[in-house]
Design an enzyme around this catalytic site. Structure first.
Site, PDB file in Angstrom:
ATOM      1  N   GLY A  47       0.840  -1.286   0.058  1.00  0.00           N
ATOM      2  CA  GLY A  47      -0.037   0.039  -0.057  1.00  0.00           C
ATOM      3  C   GLY A  47       0.923   1.284  -0.212  1.00  0.00           C
ATOM      4  N   GLN A  52       2.823   9.938   1.492  1.00  0.00           N
ATOM      5  CA  GLN A  52       4.143   9.506   1.699  1.00  0.00           C
ATOM      6  C   GLN A  52       4.854   9.486   0.431  1.00  0.00           C
ATOM      7  OE1 GLN A  52       2.212   5.220   2.205  1.00  0.00           O
ATOM      8  NE2 GLN A  52       4.053   5.190   3.332  1.00  0.00           N
ATOM      9  N   CYS A  98       5.563  -0.285   7.126  1.00  0.00           N
ATOM     10  CA  CYS A  98       5.212   0.961   6.400  1.00  0.00           C
ATOM     11  C   CYS A  98       6.423   1.320   5.770  1.00  0.00           C
ATOM     12  CB  CYS A  98       4.647   1.897   7.512  1.00  0.00           C
ATOM     13  SG  CYS A  98       4.298   3.453   6.699  1.00  0.00           S
ATOM     14  N   LEU A  99       6.138   1.724   4.348  1.00  0.00           N
ATOM     15  CA  LEU A  99       7.297   1.917   3.629  1.00  0.00           C
ATOM     16  C   LEU A  99       7.899   3.453   4.051  1.00  0.00           C
ATOM     17  CD1 LEU A  99       5.811   1.354   0.014  1.00  0.00           C
ATOM     18  CD2 LEU A  99       7.439  -0.001   1.273  1.00  0.00           C
ATOM     19  N   HIS A 140      -4.823   0.882   7.406  1.00  0.00           N
ATOM     20  CA  HIS A 140      -3.558   1.670   7.384  1.00  0.00           C
ATOM     21  C   HIS A 140      -3.296   2.684   6.442  1.00  0.00           C
ATOM     22  CE1 HIS A 140       0.962   0.790   7.646  1.00  0.00           C
ATOM     23  NE2 HIS A 140       1.041   1.710   6.730  1.00  0.00           N
ATOM     24  N   GLU A 141      -3.528   2.444   5.173  1.00  0.00           N
ATOM     25  CA  GLU A 141      -3.681   3.508   4.102  1.00  0.00           C
ATOM     26  C   GLU A 141      -4.313   4.893   4.593  1.00  0.00           C
ATOM     27  OE1 GLU A 141      -0.876   3.500   2.381  1.00  0.00           O
ATOM     28  OE2 GLU A 141      -0.708   1.407   3.166  1.00  0.00           O
ATOM     29  N   HIS A 144      -3.024   7.095   6.866  1.00  0.00           N
ATOM     30  CA  HIS A 144      -1.941   8.114   6.475  1.00  0.00           C
ATOM     31  C   HIS A 144      -2.605   9.465   5.877  1.00  0.00           C
ATOM     32  CE1 HIS A 144       1.826   5.992   6.328  1.00  0.00           C
ATOM     33  NE2 HIS A 144       1.145   4.992   5.914  1.00  0.00           N
TER      34      HIS A 144
HETATM   35 NI    NI Z   1       2.104   3.016   5.999  1.00  0.00          NI
END
Ligand code: NI
Length: 185
Positions: A47, A52, A98-99, A140-141, A144
């Site tokens: 994701g 991000q 998470c990236l 999760h996304e 953000h």
């Molecule tokens: Ni994330």
């Protein structure tokens, strides 16, 4: 198409509430979405949310790979101006990464099932229900877009650490589980 630079935890872009996309079918949004998909797949991640990649707009992309237990695979999907609401009261605990927080993971409580709506990359309305891993990645996304990182949802920091260390523990546990079987063989 381009691989975009991913903001890491500590960058204030990750803590702000993002704005709705006024025209989801605008060419610049189409380009951004294509780049986000490419960036997620190349990372590789499951994701990626617009903040991000330094764009404070309400857009995320995600996918559910076939090897995630208990959930049907979902191909790479775009959702613009999403809404999410829980279905039922059930909360589950599972690991997330998470990236924007590379090389780490933690256990996060999430709703097991959700209902979502939004628009796709052509500006067409989409909606549906998701459960388990699919619901987890969407929550999760979505977080953000409100400036919330998974660490801010965690309730037990004993279950937070570097992948390298946690993988060693998991390996040792698998080893310990295998041994009695080997002895009886
Ligand atoms: Ni994330």
């Amino acid at each position: 198409m381009a691989i975009l630079k991913i903001a890491r935890m500590g960058n204030p872009i990750l803590l702000q509430r993002c704005e709705p996309v006024p025209d989801p079918s605008a060419p610049e949004i189409r380009r951004l979405v294509a780049d986000m998909l490419e960036t997620m797949e190349e990372a590789p991640g499951v994701g990626l949310a617009a903040p991000q990649v330094y764009v404070p707009l309400r857009i995320f992309v995600f996918r559910v790979p076939g090897n995630r237990g208990g959930t049907e695979p979902v191909p790479s999907t775009v959702i613009i101006n999403p809404t999410i609401e829980p279905v039922g009261e059930e909360i589950g605990l599972n690991w997330e990464g998470c990236l924007s927080i590379p090389e780490m993971r933690g256990v996060v409580p999430r709703h097991i099932a959700i209902r979502y709506s939004g628009v796709d990359r052509d500006g067409a309305p989409i909606s549906g229900e998701a459960s388990r891993f699919h619901a987890r990645v969407m929550q999760h996304e979505y977080d953000h877009l409100d400036g919330i990182l998974y660490t801010m949802r965690m309730t037990d920091f004993r279950y937070f650490g570097f992948n390298e260390e946690l993988d060693k523990i998991a390996e040792r546990e698998n080893e310990a589980r295998r041994q009695p079987q080997q002895a009886s063989a």
